[in-house]
Design a protein around this motif. Structure first.
Motif, PDB file in Angstrom:
ATOM      1  N   GLY A 163       0.787  -1.224   0.000  1.00 10.11           N
ATOM      2  CA  GLY A 163       0.000   0.000   0.000  1.00 10.11           C
ATOM      3  C   GLY A 163       0.815   1.267   0.000  1.00 10.11           C
TER       4      GLY A 163
ATOM      5  N   LEU B 219       1.576   3.446  -5.108  1.00  5.16           N
ATOM      6  CA  LEU B 219       0.285   3.506  -5.780  1.00  5.16           C
ATOM      7  C   LEU B 219       0.455   3.535  -7.291  1.00  5.16           C
ATOM      8  CD1 LEU B 219      -1.600   6.174  -3.606  1.00  5.16           C
ATOM      9  CD2 LEU B 219      -1.522   3.684  -3.308  1.00  5.16           C
TER      10      LEU B 219
ATOM     11  N   ASP C  84      -4.913   5.056  -8.928  1.00  3.68           N
ATOM     12  CA  ASP C  84      -5.333   5.202  -7.531  1.00  3.68           C
ATOM     13  C   ASP C  84      -5.468   6.665  -7.128  1.00  3.68           C
ATOM     14  OD1 ASP C  84      -5.292   2.409  -7.062  1.00  3.68           O
ATOM     15  OD2 ASP C  84      -3.121   2.475  -6.802  1.00  3.68           O
TER      16      ASP C  84
ATOM     17  N   ALA D  77      -5.897   6.559  -3.064  1.00  2.91           N
ATOM     18  CA  ALA D  77      -6.343   5.297  -2.469  1.00  2.91           C
ATOM     19  C   ALA D  77      -7.451   5.535  -1.450  1.00  2.91           C
ATOM     20  CB  ALA D  77      -5.171   4.558  -1.835  1.00  2.91           C
TER      21      ALA D  77
END
Length: 266
Positions: free
Chosen positions: A81, A84, A88, A184
């Protein structure tokens, strides 16, 4: 580097700081790290040489800095995570996308390959004697003296690296007054984008740096962004200083890190 990553880093720094205080109170010895040498240079203009061949994913991985390549820095792979894709990122003002992407550790344009690292400068820990002369607030802040940088390398075909660099510079100019975006599913606001001119980064065919202020959860967090094009490769650096985010004081560019990465890139 997203706000959640900053919060995780700040929490870790606070834990280190408390451990440092506990060691000092118990009479343990604190180790001092030698400061890395920063060798800033003048920014270079656009290269007129033909575009170099894009590096493959394997070549790019070999060109990335690894643990042990830079003294007094810890270099690791990013966590899940922390990197990106451009998909995103959602920006209402599309002209600002390149800065939003750079801030969020996402690519600009369509690179042929990419590689990433998370780099932290090792804090210079004060001695027991130095801690004894500090206020409690100064003692706490001393354990947070670390810069965290999201380092990325992107290789491009043909002239795309130069186009990606130009897009970032144009976005910084047109979006200097700030803008909002989503990374995100996190809402982020950039209040201002200012080109850094009092410092310079060395190496590369084109280089530029900016200071960006992020507003998240009622707090303002200063970032330093650096973009350097070297041939068909674009190197980007998104840095946050943990101590500066707590004290509000300014901090410098990661010039030693930039130089080391460009030297290894060759």
């Amino acid at each position: 580097m997203r706000p959640t990553l900053i919060r995780r880093t700040a929490t870790a720094a606070a834990v280190v700081s408390l451990a440092l205080l506990a060691t000092a109170c118990g009479g343990g010895e604190a180790q001092d790290a030698d400061a890395a040498t920063d060798n800033g240079g003048e920014k270079k203009g656009a290269s007129t040489a033909p575009a170099a061949k894009a590096l493959t994913a394997t070549e790019l991985k070999k060109a990335l800095l690894a643990q042990g390549d830079l003294a007094n820095h810890t270099i690791v792979d990013p966590g899940a995570g922390d990197v990106l894709d451009a998909e995103d990122i959602s920006v209402e003002n599309t002209e600002c996308e390149p800065i939003a992407n750079l801030t969020s550790n996402a690519p600009s344009g369509e690179p042929a390959a990419e590689g990433h690292r998370m780099v932290s400068s090792d804090a210079k820990r004060p001695s027991v004697e130095e801690l004894a002369e500090m206020t409690p607030e100064e003692q706490l802040a001393s354990g947070m003296d670390s810069m965290i940088t999201a380092l990325s390398l992107y290789s491009y075909e043909d002239e795309a690296a130069g186009e990606a660099f130009a897009a970032i510079r144009t976005a910084a100019e047109k979006c200097a007054g700030g803008f909002a975006f989503t990374a995100a599913d996190e809402d982020v606001t950039i209040s201002k984008v200012t080109e850094v001119k009092k410092e310079s980064v060395s190496g590369g065919d084109e280089a530029a740096a900016w200071e960006v202020t992020l507003k998240e959860g009622g707090e303002e967090i200063p970032y330093k962004l650096v973009a350097v094009r070297q041939g068909s490769t674009l190197a980007t650096f998104a840095s946050v200083d943990i101590r500066a985010s707590v004290t509000g004081k300014d901090f410098g560019l990661p010039t030693a890190l930039v130089k080391a990465q460009l030297d290894k890139l060759g």
